[in-house]
Design a protein around this motif. Sequence first.
Motif, PDB file in Angstrom:
ATOM      1  N   GLY A 187       0.959  -1.112  -0.015  1.00 37.72           N
ATOM      2  CA  GLY A 187       0.082  -0.064   0.090  1.00 37.72           C
ATOM      3  C   GLY A 187       0.814   1.174   0.066  1.00 37.72           C
ATOM      4  O   GLY A 187       0.675   2.181  -0.717  1.00 37.72           O
ATOM      5  N   LEU A 188       1.990   1.382   0.868  1.00 29.03           N
ATOM      6  CA  LEU A 188       2.774   2.560   0.715  1.00 29.03           C
ATOM      7  C   LEU A 188       3.512   2.687  -0.666  1.00 29.03           C
ATOM      8  O   LEU A 188       3.556   3.833  -0.770  1.00 29.03           O
ATOM      9  CB  LEU A 188       3.641   2.252   1.932  1.00 29.03           C
ATOM     10  N   LEU A 189       4.113   1.587  -1.113  1.00 27.97           N
ATOM     11  CA  LEU A 189       4.647   1.713  -2.251  1.00 27.97           C
ATOM     12  C   LEU A 189       3.708   1.987  -3.562  1.00 27.97           C
ATOM     13  O   LEU A 189       3.966   2.975  -4.251  1.00 27.97           O
ATOM     14  CB  LEU A 189       5.449   0.085  -2.813  1.00 27.97           C
ATOM     15  N   LEU A 190       2.577   1.515  -3.557  1.00 26.14           N
ATOM     16  CA  LEU A 190       1.555   1.819  -4.537  1.00 26.14           C
ATOM     17  C   LEU A 190       1.071   3.398  -4.299  1.00 26.14           C
ATOM     18  O   LEU A 190       0.767   4.125  -5.034  1.00 26.14           O
ATOM     19  CB  LEU A 190       0.689   1.025  -4.714  1.00 26.14           C
ATOM     20  N   GLY A 191       0.945   3.774  -3.110  1.00 20.49           N
ATOM     21  CA  GLY A 191       0.643   5.155  -2.735  1.00 20.49           C
ATOM     22  C   GLY A 191       1.594   6.143  -3.359  1.00 20.49           C
ATOM     23  O   GLY A 191       1.309   7.299  -3.590  1.00 20.49           O
ATOM     24  N   TRP A 192       2.812   5.734  -3.080  1.00 23.21           N
ATOM     25  CA  TRP A 192       3.802   6.616  -3.400  1.00 23.21           C
ATOM     26  C   TRP A 192       4.128   6.634  -5.006  1.00 23.21           C
ATOM     27  O   TRP A 192       4.314   7.809  -5.561  1.00 23.21           O
ATOM     28  CB  TRP A 192       5.140   6.094  -2.771  1.00 23.21           C
ATOM     29  N   LEU A 193       3.926   5.608  -5.681  1.00 24.35           N
ATOM     30  CA  LEU A 193       4.375   5.348  -7.124  1.00 24.35           C
ATOM     31  C   LEU A 193       3.084   5.732  -7.971  1.00 24.35           C
ATOM     32  O   LEU A 193       3.162   6.375  -9.112  1.00 24.35           O
ATOM     33  CB  LEU A 193       5.030   4.150  -7.599  1.00 24.35           C
ATOM     34  N   VAL A 194       1.636   5.247  -7.608  1.00 21.52           N
ATOM     35  CA  VAL A 194       0.850   5.390  -8.534  1.00 21.52           C
ATOM     36  C   VAL A 194      -0.304   6.538  -7.861  1.00 21.52           C
ATOM     37  O   VAL A 194      -0.476   7.290  -8.752  1.00 21.52           O
ATOM     38  CB  VAL A 194      -0.097   4.082  -8.304  1.00 21.52           C
ATOM     39  N   THR A 195      -0.814   6.347  -6.846  1.00 18.84           N
ATOM     40  CA  THR A 195      -1.788   7.333  -6.424  1.00 18.84           C
ATOM     41  C   THR A 195      -1.923   7.105  -4.849  1.00 18.84           C
ATOM     42  O   THR A 195      -2.099   6.316  -4.334  1.00 18.84           O
ATOM     43  CB  THR A 195      -3.208   7.123  -6.986  1.00 18.84           C
ATOM     44  N   PRO A 196      -2.179   8.396  -4.334  1.00 16.00           N
ATOM     45  CA  PRO A 196      -2.145   8.407  -2.920  1.00 16.00           C
ATOM     46  C   PRO A 196      -3.422   7.734  -2.205  1.00 16.00           C
ATOM     47  O   PRO A 196      -3.566   7.395  -1.144  1.00 16.00           O
ATOM     48  CB  PRO A 196      -2.374  10.071  -2.624  1.00 16.00           C
ATOM     49  N   TYR A 197      -4.468   7.171  -3.110  1.00 20.07           N
ATOM     50  CA  TYR A 197      -5.421   6.505  -2.612  1.00 20.07           C
ATOM     51  C   TYR A 197      -5.183   5.269  -2.237  1.00 20.07           C
ATOM     52  O   TYR A 197      -5.848   4.615  -1.647  1.00 20.07           O
ATOM     53  CB  TYR A 197      -6.693   6.410  -3.826  1.00 20.07           C
ATOM     54  N   PHE A 198      -3.982   4.557  -2.695  1.00 19.94           N
ATOM     55  CA  PHE A 198      -3.590   3.256  -2.132  1.00 19.94           C
ATOM     56  C   PHE A 198      -3.093   3.407  -0.701  1.00 19.94           C
ATOM     57  O   PHE A 198      -2.979   2.382  -0.066  1.00 19.94           O
ATOM     58  CB  PHE A 198      -2.492   2.761  -3.107  1.00 19.94           C
ATOM     59  N   TYR A 199      -2.856   4.457  -0.225  1.00 22.57           N
ATOM     60  CA  TYR A 199      -2.945   4.755   1.103  1.00 22.57           C
ATOM     61  C   TYR A 199      -3.947   3.986   2.076  1.00 22.57           C
ATOM     62  O   TYR A 199      -3.990   3.811   3.258  1.00 22.57           O
ATOM     63  CB  TYR A 199      -2.478   6.167   1.681  1.00 22.57           C
ATOM     64  N   LEU A 200      -5.287   4.159   1.391  1.00 23.34           N
ATOM     65  CA  LEU A 200      -6.492   3.480   2.194  1.00 23.34           C
ATOM     66  C   LEU A 200      -5.960   2.080   2.253  1.00 23.34           C
ATOM     67  O   LEU A 200      -6.678   1.400   3.252  1.00 23.34           O
ATOM     68  CB  LEU A 200      -7.608   3.892   1.215  1.00 23.34           C
TER      69      LEU A 200
END
Length: 67
Positions: free
Chosen positions: A18-31
């Motif tokens: 989630g942290l990696l995808l939030g950083w690389l793709v979209t902040p919505y992955f922080y959810l």
Amino acid sequence: MTIDNAVMSFAGAVVLLGLLLGWLVTPYFYLLTAFAGLNLVQAGITGLCPAAMIFKRLGLKPGCAFR
């Protein structure tokens, strides 16, 4: 590997993903990271963990926390 080890490893992997995808793709992955954290708190309070139930059905040995 016990259910306890599998649950902790899975939760850690979900948080890191989630942290990696939030950083690389979209902040919505922080959810996803927030969901994993809330699920861990819920499992600590109630003792019910969906991941533990799945790992138990897969035949992993019970540990101290999840039976």
